[in-house]
Design a protein around this motif. Sequence first.
Motif, mmCIF file in Angstrom:
data_model
loop_
_atom_site.group_PDB
_atom_site.id
_atom_site.type_symbol
_atom_site.label_atom_id
_atom_site.label_comp_id
_atom_site.label_asym_id
_atom_site.label_seq_id
_atom_site.Cartn_x
_atom_site.Cartn_y
_atom_site.Cartn_z
ATOM 1 N N THR A 1 5.455 10.159 1.326
ATOM 2 C CA THR A 1 6.600 10.225 2.414
ATOM 3 C C THR A 1 5.795 11.089 3.678
ATOM 4 O O THR A 1 6.117 10.990 4.725
ATOM 5 C CB THR A 1 7.752 11.144 1.887
ATOM 6 N N SER B 1 12.662 11.909 3.833
ATOM 7 C CA SER B 1 12.474 10.938 2.722
ATOM 8 C C SER B 1 13.629 10.311 2.489
ATOM 9 O O SER B 1 14.961 10.790 2.331
ATOM 10 C CB SER B 1 12.418 11.961 1.557
ATOM 11 N N ASP C 1 12.867 3.659 -0.378
ATOM 12 C CA ASP C 1 12.272 4.165 -1.563
ATOM 13 C C ASP C 1 12.839 3.748 -2.506
ATOM 14 O O ASP C 1 14.093 3.872 -3.103
ATOM 15 C CB ASP C 1 12.552 5.635 -1.606
ATOM 16 N N GLU D 1 8.124 2.818 -0.636
ATOM 17 C CA GLU D 1 7.577 4.148 -1.524
ATOM 18 C C GLU D 1 7.870 3.504 -3.032
ATOM 19 O O GLU D 1 9.258 2.784 -3.107
ATOM 20 C CB GLU D 1 7.962 5.238 -1.597
HETATM 21 MG MG LIG Z 1 8.483 10.256 -1.050
#
Ligand SMILES: [Mg+2]
Length: 151
Positions: A43, A61, A85, A117
């Motif tokens: 991040t 994030s 994410d 991510e």
């Molecule tokens: Mg992260």
Amino acid sequence: MNTQLLQVSYGLNQIEDAVKRFWEVTNEFNLFAFSGEMGAGKTTFIHYLCDMLQVEDAVSSPTFALINEYHYSENDKDQFIWHMDWYRLKDAAEAINAGMEDCIEAAVAGEATCFIEWPEKALELLQKPYLWITIETTAPDQRSMNVELIH
Ligand SMILES: [Mg+2]
Ligand SMILES: Nc1ncnc2c1ncn2[C@@H]1O[C@H](COP(=O)(O)OP(=O)(O)O)[C@@H](O)[C@H]1O
């Protein structure tokens, strides 16, 4: 086929240079998979990259939102970034339900850039060519990054 594009080590005081070197070799690609343990700095790196691109939106994030959308302009054109994410996803089916596949299709079509991510959670969704980026903690304030093109 895997082609290594970059290997770089950086502390937080060098991260802006690392981001610049990174973007020089990766700018032309649209699908970015960031692999690394919790706290590796995925991040953080994306945050600095978005700062360099002068993204208009606040970068945070996406762990809770799962997908964040950012905008910036390049060559007088509006550009989109989907920052995802996948940590809380179980598998590819859940990722598809959460709209991740649509973001990837946009990247494949050249309409957006995707930063992902925890790509391990739904590897099947990635489409070549994509970048596989690993970040490792080598000392408390030192990270080692490797960038490979999977094509
Ligand atoms: Mg992260
Ligand atoms: N060289 C470095 N690069 C990136 N993060 C670093 C570095 N050194 C220390 N850190 C710290 O490590 C943490 C990384 O957190 P984060 O970016 O949220 O990781 P991830 O998204 O991989 O879980 C942050 O607290 C950041 O300040």
